[in-house]
Design an enzyme around this catalytic site. Sequence first.
Site, mmCIF file in Angstrom:
data_model
loop_
_atom_site.group_PDB
_atom_site.id
_atom_site.type_symbol
_atom_site.label_atom_id
_atom_site.label_comp_id
_atom_site.label_asym_id
_atom_site.label_seq_id
_atom_site.Cartn_x
_atom_site.Cartn_y
_atom_site.Cartn_z
ATOM 1 N N ARG A 49 4.764 -15.548 -71.171
ATOM 2 C CA ARG A 49 5.365 -16.853 -70.880
ATOM 3 C C ARG A 49 4.540 -17.664 -69.888
ATOM 4 N NH1 ARG A 49 11.784 -15.314 -70.309
ATOM 5 N NH2 ARG A 49 12.080 -15.089 -72.538
ATOM 6 N N LYS A 153 8.241 3.288 -71.397
ATOM 7 C CA LYS A 153 9.482 3.853 -70.890
ATOM 8 C C LYS A 153 10.160 2.821 -69.997
ATOM 9 C CE LYS A 153 9.894 6.060 -66.894
ATOM 10 N NZ LYS A 153 9.506 5.403 -65.644
ATOM 11 N N GLU A 221 6.966 12.336 -54.479
ATOM 12 C CA GLU A 221 6.203 11.131 -54.125
ATOM 13 C C GLU A 221 6.460 10.815 -52.664
ATOM 14 O OE1 GLU A 221 5.994 7.983 -57.385
ATOM 15 O OE2 GLU A 221 7.998 8.811 -57.600
ATOM 16 N N ASP A 240 14.533 7.333 -64.127
ATOM 17 C CA ASP A 240 13.145 6.938 -63.888
ATOM 18 C C ASP A 240 12.164 8.098 -64.066
ATOM 19 O OD1 ASP A 240 11.180 5.017 -63.021
ATOM 20 O OD2 ASP A 240 11.124 6.032 -61.074
ATOM 21 N N HIS A 245 9.436 12.160 -67.430
ATOM 22 C CA HIS A 245 8.271 12.907 -66.938
ATOM 23 C C HIS A 245 8.578 14.399 -66.670
ATOM 24 C CE1 HIS A 245 6.793 8.934 -66.748
ATOM 25 N NE2 HIS A 245 7.097 8.644 -65.513
HETATM 26 C C1 BG6 Z 1 6.760 5.870 -63.208
HETATM 27 C C2 BG6 Z 1 8.005 5.636 -62.402
HETATM 28 O O1 BG6 Z 1 7.083 6.105 -64.559
HETATM 29 O O2 BG6 Z 1 6.075 7.005 -62.693
HETATM 30 C C3 BG6 Z 1 7.662 5.432 -60.933
HETATM 31 O O3 BG6 Z 1 8.675 4.485 -62.883
HETATM 32 C C4 BG6 Z 1 6.830 6.586 -60.416
HETATM 33 O O4 BG6 Z 1 8.838 5.289 -60.143
HETATM 34 C C5 BG6 Z 1 5.649 6.847 -61.350
HETATM 35 O O5 BG6 Z 1 6.368 6.239 -59.132
HETATM 36 C C6 BG6 Z 1 4.932 8.119 -60.951
HETATM 37 O O6 BG6 Z 1 3.772 8.232 -61.739
HETATM 38 P P1 BG6 Z 1 2.492 8.982 -61.190
HETATM 39 O O7 BG6 Z 1 1.519 8.916 -62.327
HETATM 40 O O8 BG6 Z 1 2.036 8.222 -59.962
HETATM 41 O O9 BG6 Z 1 2.913 10.360 -60.852
#
Ligand code: BG6
Length: 501
Positions: A49, A153, A221, A240, A245
């Site tokens: 957009r 995702k 994290e 999330d 993951h």
């Molecule tokens: C994303 C999430 O899919 O993966 C984030 O939305 C997260 O919240 C991220 O921080 C982590 O990915 P990676 O590759 O840094 O481990």
Amino acid sequence: MPAKKVEPHLFVVMGGTGDLMHRKLLPALARLREAGYLNNHSGVLGVARTPGMDDAGFRKWACDALAEEGMASEQLRTWCETSFYFEPIGHGDVKDYHGVAKRIEEIEKATNLSGNRALYLALPPAAFPPTITELGKLGLNKSKGWTRLVIEKPFGRDLQSALELNALVHNYFDESQTYRIDHYLGKETVQNLLAFRFGNALFEPLWNRDRIDNVQITVAEDLGIEKRAGYYETAGALRDMVQNHLTQLFTLTAMEAPAAFDADSIRSEKVKVLRSVMPIGPEDVIFGQYAPGTINGKQVPGYRQEPGVAKESHVETFVALKLAIANWRWQGVPFYLRTGKRLPRRVTQIAVTFKLPPVSLFRSFDSCLVHPNVLIITLQPDEGFDLSFEVKSPGSPFQLETHNMHFRYDSVMPLAYQTLLLDVLAGDQTLFVHADEVEASWRLYSPLLYEYCPLAHQYPAGMWGPGIVHTRMGQDGRNWLVPASSKSAESGNASLKELST
Ligand code: BG6
């Protein structure tokens, strides 16, 4: 990079000037270009957009974005200037989509492309259904060449919405055209799990309930939610991180050997694992939310103090789960999963703790403790693995000490998106999530969201989650293992006390 074949194509990015394109897709495409996978016929069409944007503006935007990533070569600049196009989508009305369809045809005609198209939805989840519908209604679900739909995702926000989204996708696109992204599958070390398990005869005979006591999967994290309150307040850690993951790491660790290294065989083994997981009880799940605290000596705000977060928000930033698999291989072996934001450090690890020897031969020696062997697969950072084993301490009295064998990758890994985009363009679905897999995983987790609604316990930023997580583990007679960095991986084992500091 693997030797895969990429035919000339048009790479259409819906959301072409967004953050995902800027930070992930563009650098990944540029690396593919540098590696020789994208030739001069292939083009990139950004659709967005962004007011006032046109071809020239998009080319400059792309060059600047690449320069920010340290990719400022003359070749890449020429590539952006000759192969990038832009089409505005306005308010996303039917006429705007007609404009996109017309532009695709014009570019293909002008550059002699045969109609191979990747349609990448780099959009917020709410925009998936209307975009898929409009693309489908216009007939952009097929072409003279191949057409592949790539969806980011989160795929649905619960079982019902995932079923609806799958049904909508299948209205227009075959499963064989659909590429659901989970970027963890693109990580080299996640793929290495398969190599580790099925390329070595050493571990597979031990990979079962006879030899393994428990498996712990940690995705920690140290960052908070950054500037994503708008998204995170409607998502939370279960949606999330866990549903996608962590579940990928779990299924790759637990699945049976596939019949072949191909998409169908691997994806169907993963689905079988998910279908064998016992329903998760309320006592098997703990939610947490970070409060103000200190990470690496720096004071950080709590989740509720983050800009854009409701002052009374109960959204979880931490989840710990115990999963039980009812199959011959894993019956009785708990899989513990945990993930959280604002934990002491960034680390993704799978820790497999083996059973103690059946007879304690050294019990006659005072204070001669035997520790179980632990295999720790570190997926990031410091990618590699550590295997702890017991040796005799030199001298007298007779005592054992734990040592680790280490392996670390020392090469530069391809970006996860580089691997995944190459696979989209080469038509390899092995690293993408099948519709059945999404549904099986939502079937598992949806009750947590709607039936138990666990309350999120507060934990100070910089701790390994709320205290109750450790108490529950203690009730199982176990400890959460310290997710060791490569430098501190010496022990392989750790006490609860160490974890709580
Ligand atoms: C994303 C999430 O899919 O993966 C984030 O939305 C997260 O919240 C991220 O921080 C982590 O990915 P990676 O590759 O840094 O481990």
